[in-house]
Design a protein around this motif. Structure first.
Motif, PDB file in Angstrom:
ATOM      1  N   LEU A   1      38.536 -11.733 -14.266  1.00 39.51           N
ATOM      2  CA  LEU A   1      37.254 -11.712 -14.956  1.00 39.51           C
ATOM      3  C   LEU A   1      36.172 -11.255 -13.999  1.00 39.51           C
ATOM      4  CD1 LEU A   1      35.839 -14.256 -17.461  1.00 39.51           C
ATOM      5  CD2 LEU A   1      34.459 -13.642 -15.469  1.00 39.51           C
ATOM      6  N   ALA A   2      35.309 -10.356 -14.477  1.00 37.97           N
ATOM      7  CA  ALA A   2      34.176  -9.891 -13.676  1.00 37.97           C
ATOM      8  C   ALA A   2      32.940  -9.829 -14.553  1.00 37.97           C
ATOM      9  CB  ALA A   2      34.456  -8.512 -13.076  1.00 37.97           C
ATOM     10  N   GLY A   3      31.837 -10.326 -14.040  1.00 37.59           N
ATOM     11  CA  GLY A   3      30.566 -10.241 -14.735  1.00 37.59           C
ATOM     12  C   GLY A   3      29.614  -9.371 -13.946  1.00 37.59           C
ATOM     13  N   GLY A   4      28.559  -8.926 -14.608  1.00 41.54           N
ATOM     14  CA  GLY A   4      27.599  -8.083 -13.907  1.00 41.54           C
ATOM     15  C   GLY A   4      26.237  -8.116 -14.549  1.00 41.54           C
ATOM     16  N   VAL A   5      25.258  -7.667 -13.809  1.00 37.16           N
ATOM     17  CA  VAL A   5      23.892  -7.590 -14.333  1.00 37.16           C
ATOM     18  C   VAL A   5      23.769  -6.446 -15.328  1.00 37.16           C
ATOM     19  CG1 VAL A   5      22.935  -8.588 -12.225  1.00 37.16           C
ATOM     20  CG2 VAL A   5      23.080  -6.099 -12.444  1.00 37.16           C
ATOM     21  N   SER A   6      24.799  -5.648 -15.417  1.00 32.74           N
ATOM     22  CA  SER A   6      24.877  -4.538 -16.366  1.00 32.74           C
ATOM     23  C   SER A   6      26.347  -4.237 -16.605  1.00 32.74           C
ATOM     24  CB  SER A   6      24.183  -3.291 -15.797  1.00 32.74           C
ATOM     25  OG  SER A   6      24.858  -2.852 -14.618  1.00 32.74           O
TER      26      SER A   6
ATOM     27  N   ASP B   1      46.038  -5.024 -22.902  1.00 38.39           N
ATOM     28  CA  ASP B   1      47.130  -5.901 -23.328  1.00 38.39           C
ATOM     29  C   ASP B   1      47.163  -5.861 -24.849  1.00 38.39           C
ATOM     30  OD1 ASP B   1      49.105  -7.788 -23.569  1.00 38.39           O
ATOM     31  OD2 ASP B   1      47.871  -9.494 -22.941  1.00 38.39           O
ATOM     32  N   HIS B   2      47.461  -4.656 -25.378  1.00 37.50           N
ATOM     33  CA  HIS B   2      47.514  -4.398 -26.818  1.00 37.50           C
ATOM     34  C   HIS B   2      46.147  -4.722 -27.437  1.00 37.50           C
ATOM     35  CE1 HIS B   2      49.646  -3.270 -30.360  1.00 37.50           C
ATOM     36  NE2 HIS B   2      49.547  -4.462 -30.935  1.00 37.50           N
ATOM     37  N   ILE B   3      46.065  -5.669 -28.378  1.00 40.68           N
ATOM     38  CA  ILE B   3      44.781  -5.976 -29.018  1.00 40.68           C
ATOM     39  C   ILE B   3      44.095  -7.185 -28.370  1.00 40.68           C
ATOM     40  CG2 ILE B   3      45.523  -5.021 -31.225  1.00 40.68           C
ATOM     41  CD1 ILE B   3      45.920  -7.929 -32.210  1.00 40.68           C
ATOM     42  N   TYR B   4      44.667  -7.665 -27.252  1.00 39.37           N
ATOM     43  CA  TYR B   4      44.161  -8.882 -26.636  1.00 39.37           C
ATOM     44  C   TYR B   4      43.233  -8.547 -25.457  1.00 39.37           C
ATOM     45  CZ  TYR B   4      48.027 -10.268 -29.505  1.00 39.37           C
ATOM     46  OH  TYR B   4      48.872 -10.406 -30.576  1.00 39.37           O
ATOM     47  N   THR B   5      42.605  -9.528 -24.929  1.00 41.53           N
ATOM     48  CA  THR B   5      41.541  -9.471 -23.914  1.00 41.53           C
ATOM     49  C   THR B   5      40.260  -8.896 -24.520  1.00 41.53           C
ATOM     50  OG1 THR B   5      41.918  -7.341 -22.799  1.00 41.53           O
ATOM     51  CG2 THR B   5      43.250  -9.221 -22.094  1.00 41.53           C
ATOM     52  N   HIS B   6      39.176  -8.972 -23.739  1.00 39.80           N
ATOM     53  CA  HIS B   6      37.886  -8.701 -24.342  1.00 39.80           C
ATOM     54  C   HIS B   6      36.817  -8.415 -23.296  1.00 39.80           C
ATOM     55  CE1 HIS B   6      39.148 -12.893 -23.987  1.00 39.80           C
ATOM     56  NE2 HIS B   6      39.856 -12.693 -25.086  1.00 39.80           N
ATOM     57  N   PHE B   7      35.930  -7.517 -23.660  1.00 43.90           N
ATOM     58  CA  PHE B   7      34.733  -7.195 -22.882  1.00 43.90           C
ATOM     59  C   PHE B   7      33.529  -7.553 -23.763  1.00 43.90           C
ATOM     60  CE2 PHE B   7      36.709  -3.277 -20.491  1.00 43.90           C
ATOM     61  CZ  PHE B   7      37.676  -4.101 -19.939  1.00 43.90           C
ATOM     62  N   SER B   8      32.455  -7.988 -23.149  1.00 38.72           N
ATOM     63  CA  SER B   8      31.264  -8.315 -23.934  1.00 38.72           C
ATOM     64  C   SER B   8      30.002  -7.925 -23.185  1.00 38.72           C
ATOM     65  CB  SER B   8      31.221  -9.819 -24.258  1.00 38.72           C
ATOM     66  OG  SER B   8      31.003 -10.582 -23.087  1.00 38.72           O
TER      67      SER B   8
ATOM     68  N   HIS C   1      37.121  -9.014 -19.076  1.00 37.93           N
ATOM     69  CA  HIS C   1      38.299  -9.845 -18.812  1.00 37.93           C
ATOM     70  C   HIS C   1      39.561  -9.055 -19.135  1.00 37.93           C
ATOM     71  CE1 HIS C   1      41.210 -13.013 -18.970  1.00 37.93           C
ATOM     72  NE2 HIS C   1      41.255 -13.072 -20.298  1.00 37.93           N
ATOM     73  N   THR C   2      40.544  -9.095 -18.215  1.00 40.02           N
ATOM     74  CA  THR C   2      41.790  -8.343 -18.389  1.00 40.02           C
ATOM     75  C   THR C   2      43.017  -9.221 -18.143  1.00 40.02           C
ATOM     76  OG1 THR C   2      41.707  -7.614 -16.082  1.00 40.02           O
ATOM     77  CG2 THR C   2      40.787  -6.118 -17.748  1.00 40.02           C
ATOM     78  N   HIS C   3      44.151  -8.736 -18.680  1.00 39.19           N
ATOM     79  CA  HIS C   3      45.460  -9.359 -18.461  1.00 39.19           C
ATOM     80  C   HIS C   3      46.406  -8.327 -17.835  1.00 39.19           C
ATOM     81  CE1 HIS C   3      44.956 -12.083 -22.334  1.00 39.19           C
ATOM     82  NE2 HIS C   3      44.147 -12.461 -21.357  1.00 39.19           N
TER      83      HIS C   3
END
Length: 265
Positions: free
Chosen positions: A184-189, A43-50, A118-120
């Motif tokens: 949103l999705a989380g994981g152990v890796s 979504d251009h410069i928005y959303t984020h992974f960490s 996390h995505t849009h």
């Protein structure tokens, strides 16, 4: 462009200043960003992974605010702590506060989730806006149907008091639909979180396609199948199975085939 592209010497300085384990996580997170760009999840410069930085410090890595996902590399990620203090920011662009609010809440409350994505996307946001949420319409959806959680939309996630409700709504799950917002999705890796997100995105793609034929024409999976897939998918939910690694390795080969190797820098 000077803010986007670090010189090779600067990138090497960053690589040499962090542990081998941190650089590995940086490289994998950057690959996840570029895969998202390749798959058109952005979504251009928005959303984020960490991803949480290995070690005793409560630090995590996230994208610099202003870079496209295709511009994210191992060396230009921003390192912050759980309170939002910037530890290192090679581009000087800072971070998206909404990204900090959501990701720090989960990293603080759920140390078992090392990575949070996390995505849009169009279809993910569309499903998030549907009254019944994710429907048991496909094999992909059944892998999530019994464990997906929901967080009600409260506006752009800028307020710290929303963090408690995000964590409460996620509960013990690692996959969540943010109503009127996205996935949103989380994981152990990173590998685990990426596989979870890709499957959930695919489930949403299928649902929107199926709904185009009209709700009256839908065929829902029977409860017996829902229960069976719930049991069958248990072994995949912890991210320690060999299929998770095979899935990630194949995705990275797609980057290599597309000659998108800048994430390593």
């Amino acid at each position: 462009m000077a803010l986007v592209s670090l010189s090779s010497s600067h990138a090497n300085d960053i690589k040499n200043s962090v542990s081998h384990e941190e650089w590995q996580e940086r490289s994998k997170l950057a690959a996840a960003y570029q895969l998202a760009a390749l798959y058109r999840w952005t979504d251009h410069i928005y959303t984020h992974f960490s991803v949480r930085v290995p070690g005793p410090e409560e630090h995590f890595l996230i994208n610099a605010y202003g870079l496209l996902f295709s511009e994210i590399t191992a060396s230009n990620l921003v390192k912050i702590d759980l309170d939002g203090n910037i530890i290192s920011d090679p581009t000087g662009l800072g971070i998206n506060r909404a990204g900090f609010v959501i990701h720090s809440a989960i990293h603080r409350a759920r140390p078992d989730l090392k990575a949070v994505l996390h995505t849009h996307t169009k279809d993910g946001a569309a499903v998030s806006a549907q009254k019944d949420g994710l429907l048991p319409l496909s094999q992909h959806a059944l892998g999530y149907y019994s464990r997906i959680t929901y967080h009600e939309y409260e506006g752009i996630a800028l307020d710290l008091d929303e963090q408690q409700r995000v964590v409460q709504d996620l509960s013990t799950s690692n996959v969540m639909i943010l109503r009127n917002h996205g996935l949103l999705a989380g994981g152990v890796s990173i590998e685990h979180a990426f596989r979870e997100l890709q499957g959930l995105e695919r489930a949403c793609n299928i649902q929107i396609a199926a709904l185009s034929g009209g709700r009256d024409n839908l065929h829902y999976a029977p409860q017996s199948a829902i229960d069976k897939v719930k049991a069958q998918s248990q072994r995949f939910q912890h991210g320690t199975d060999d299929i998770t690694q095979k899935h990630w390795n194949a995705a990275v080969r797609q980057l290599e085939a597309a000659n998108l190797l800048s994430y390593k820098n």
